[in-house]
Design a protein around this motif. Sequence first.
Motif, PDB file in Angstrom:
ATOM      1  N   LEU A  45       0.835  -1.203   0.000  1.00  0.00           N
ATOM      2  CA  LEU A  45       0.000   0.000   0.000  1.00  0.00           C
ATOM      3  C   LEU A  45       0.872   1.257   0.000  1.00  0.00           C
ATOM      4  N   TYR A  46       1.926   1.251   0.804  1.00  0.00           N
ATOM      5  CA  TYR A  46       2.837   2.392   0.841  1.00  0.00           C
ATOM      6  C   TYR A  46       3.465   2.632  -0.537  1.00  0.00           C
ATOM      7  N   GLY A  47       3.803   1.560  -1.239  1.00  0.00           N
ATOM      8  CA  GLY A  47       4.379   1.695  -2.572  1.00  0.00           C
ATOM      9  C   GLY A  47       3.420   2.341  -3.555  1.00  0.00           C
ATOM     10  N   TRP A  48       2.168   1.889  -3.564  1.00  0.00           N
ATOM     11  CA  TRP A  48       1.176   2.477  -4.466  1.00  0.00           C
ATOM     12  C   TRP A  48       0.872   3.923  -4.093  1.00  0.00           C
ATOM     13  N   LEU A  49       0.792   4.217  -2.801  1.00  0.00           N
ATOM     14  CA  LEU A  49       0.593   5.608  -2.369  1.00  0.00           C
ATOM     15  C   LEU A  49       1.767   6.485  -2.778  1.00  0.00           C
ATOM     16  N   LEU A  50       2.965   5.944  -2.687  1.00  0.00           N
ATOM     17  CA  LEU A  50       4.153   6.681  -3.091  1.00  0.00           C
ATOM     18  C   LEU A  50       4.103   6.993  -4.584  1.00  0.00           C
ATOM     19  N   VAL A  79       7.870   0.784 -12.747  1.00  0.00           N
ATOM     20  CA  VAL A  79       8.323  -0.546 -13.183  1.00  0.00           C
ATOM     21  C   VAL A  79       8.373  -1.499 -11.997  1.00  0.00           C
ATOM     22  N   LEU A  80       8.819  -1.003 -10.859  1.00  0.00           N
ATOM     23  CA  LEU A  80       8.877  -1.824  -9.652  1.00  0.00           C
ATOM     24  C   LEU A  80       7.491  -2.321  -9.250  1.00  0.00           C
ATOM     25  N   LEU A  81       6.511  -1.446  -9.285  1.00  0.00           N
ATOM     26  CA  LEU A  81       5.162  -1.837  -8.901  1.00  0.00           C
ATOM     27  C   LEU A  81       4.492  -2.717  -9.959  1.00  0.00           C
ATOM     28  N   LEU A  82       4.787  -2.480 -11.231  1.00  0.00           N
ATOM     29  CA  LEU A  82       4.254  -3.349 -12.271  1.00  0.00           C
ATOM     30  C   LEU A  82       4.878  -4.737 -12.194  1.00  0.00           C
ATOM     31  N   ALA A  83       6.161  -4.795 -11.859  1.00  0.00           N
ATOM     32  CA  ALA A  83       6.808  -6.099 -11.665  1.00  0.00           C
ATOM     33  C   ALA A  83       6.209  -6.829 -10.467  1.00  0.00           C
ATOM     34  N   ALA A  84       5.776  -6.075  -9.471  1.00  0.00           N
ATOM     35  CA  ALA A  84       5.145  -6.693  -8.302  1.00  0.00           C
ATOM     36  C   ALA A  84       3.829  -7.367  -8.678  1.00  0.00           C
ATOM     37  N   CYS A  85       3.170  -6.853  -9.708  1.00  0.00           N
ATOM     38  CA  CYS A  85       1.931  -7.497 -10.172  1.00  0.00           C
ATOM     39  C   CYS A  85       2.216  -8.858 -10.792  1.00  0.00           C
ATOM     40  N   LYS A  87       4.557 -10.872  -9.697  1.00  0.00           N
ATOM     41  CA  LYS A  87       5.279 -11.627  -8.675  1.00  0.00           C
ATOM     42  C   LYS A  87       4.833 -13.085  -8.594  1.00  0.00           C
ATOM     43  N   SER A  88       3.552 -13.337  -8.732  1.00  0.00           N
ATOM     44  CA  SER A  88       3.042 -14.702  -8.585  1.00  0.00           C
ATOM     45  C   SER A  88       3.505 -15.620  -9.716  1.00  0.00           C
ATOM     46  N   ARG A  89       3.940 -15.059 -10.834  1.00  0.00           N
ATOM     47  CA  ARG A  89       4.392 -15.863 -11.978  1.00  0.00           C
ATOM     48  C   ARG A  89       5.893 -16.134 -11.956  1.00  0.00           C
ATOM     49  N   MET A  90       6.586 -15.603 -10.964  1.00  0.00           N
ATOM     50  CA  MET A  90       8.041 -15.758 -10.891  1.00  0.00           C
ATOM     51  C   MET A  90       8.423 -16.626  -9.700  1.00  0.00           C
ATOM     52  N   LYS A  91       9.618 -17.228  -9.796  1.00  0.00           N
ATOM     53  CA  LYS A  91      10.176 -17.905  -8.632  1.00  0.00           C
ATOM     54  C   LYS A  91      10.530 -16.848  -7.596  1.00  0.00           C
ATOM     55  N   LYS A  92      10.503 -17.253  -6.346  1.00  0.00           N
ATOM     56  CA  LYS A  92      10.775 -16.284  -5.277  1.00  0.00           C
ATOM     57  C   LYS A  92      12.179 -15.702  -5.387  1.00  0.00           C
ATOM     58  N   SER A  93      13.160 -16.522  -5.742  1.00  0.00           N
ATOM     59  CA  SER A  93      14.532 -16.021  -5.845  1.00  0.00           C
ATOM     60  C   SER A  93      14.669 -15.008  -6.980  1.00  0.00           C
ATOM     61  N   VAL A  94      13.994 -15.266  -8.097  1.00  0.00           N
ATOM     62  CA  VAL A  94      14.034 -14.323  -9.231  1.00  0.00           C
ATOM     63  C   VAL A  94      13.340 -13.028  -8.846  1.00  0.00           C
ATOM     64  N   MET A  96      12.897 -11.747  -5.816  1.00  0.00           N
ATOM     65  CA  MET A  96      13.671 -10.981  -4.833  1.00  0.00           C
ATOM     66  C   MET A  96      14.866 -10.283  -5.486  1.00  0.00           C
ATOM     67  N   PHE A  97      15.521 -10.964  -6.435  1.00  0.00           N
ATOM     68  CA  PHE A  97      16.636 -10.330  -7.143  1.00  0.00           C
ATOM     69  C   PHE A  97      16.148  -9.113  -7.919  1.00  0.00           C
ATOM     70  N   LEU A  98      15.058  -9.272  -8.661  1.00  0.00           N
ATOM     71  CA  LEU A  98      14.504  -8.173  -9.456  1.00  0.00           C
ATOM     72  C   LEU A  98      14.051  -7.028  -8.547  1.00  0.00           C
ATOM     73  N   HIS A  99      13.379  -7.360  -7.464  1.00  0.00           N
ATOM     74  CA  HIS A  99      12.891  -6.348  -6.526  1.00  0.00           C
ATOM     75  C   HIS A  99      14.061  -5.564  -5.926  1.00  0.00           C
ATOM     76  N   ARG A 100      15.076  -6.260  -5.488  1.00  0.00           N
ATOM     77  CA  ARG A 100      16.234  -5.581  -4.884  1.00  0.00           C
ATOM     78  C   ARG A 100      16.996  -4.756  -5.907  1.00  0.00           C
ATOM     79  N   PHE A 101      17.104  -5.258  -7.132  1.00  0.00           N
ATOM     80  CA  PHE A 101      17.778  -4.504  -8.192  1.00  0.00           C
ATOM     81  C   PHE A 101      17.033  -3.202  -8.472  1.00  0.00           C
ATOM     82  N   LEU A 102      15.714  -3.281  -8.597  1.00  0.00           N
ATOM     83  CA  LEU A 102      14.933  -2.074  -8.870  1.00  0.00           C
ATOM     84  C   LEU A 102      14.951  -1.110  -7.691  1.00  0.00           C
ATOM     85  N   ILE A 103      14.996  -1.638  -6.476  1.00  0.00           N
ATOM     86  CA  ILE A 103      15.114  -0.772  -5.296  1.00  0.00           C
ATOM     87  C   ILE A 103      16.449  -0.030  -5.320  1.00  0.00           C
TER      88      ILE A 103
END
Length: 133
Positions: A45-50, A79-85, A87-94, A96-103
């Motif tokens: 929610l904080y991400g979408w509000l941001l 892009v970070l929030l669209l990638a979060a959508c 999330k369910s289609r990706m492996k958790k390790s992939v 987390m790597f993508l999320h941390r890279f975009l952060i």
Amino acid sequence: MFVLGKVLSTAAVLLCILCLAAPLKKTKAGQKIKGLRILLKPHVLYGWLLLVIGLMHGIMAGKNPGMISGKLVWMVLLVLLLAACLKSRMKKSVWMFLHRFLICCFCSRNRISYCVCSDILKLQFLFPPCKSF
């Protein structure tokens, strides 16, 4: 208009801090302090509000010299929030790597500590005022 711009930038900074502090809820201190877990739980929610507040802040800012960097930060956040959508289609390790890279991209382009904090907290004695590049 000026006051609303300051309120939006302050809200964006606070939401950014709350988003970046999300990993704290997995630490020992985060497990012990119930209020911290409750505060950091609505991470998504904080991400979408941001994203929304960042857009409003960008519209209110007008045509200032820092617009290009602000647009880049906003697009990385989008892009970070669209990638979060996806999330369910990706492996958790992939994911987390993508999320941390975009952060990291978000934080490296975001000049919060230099521009916004010095402006909001009036720390010109520590940081000189922002200048356009």
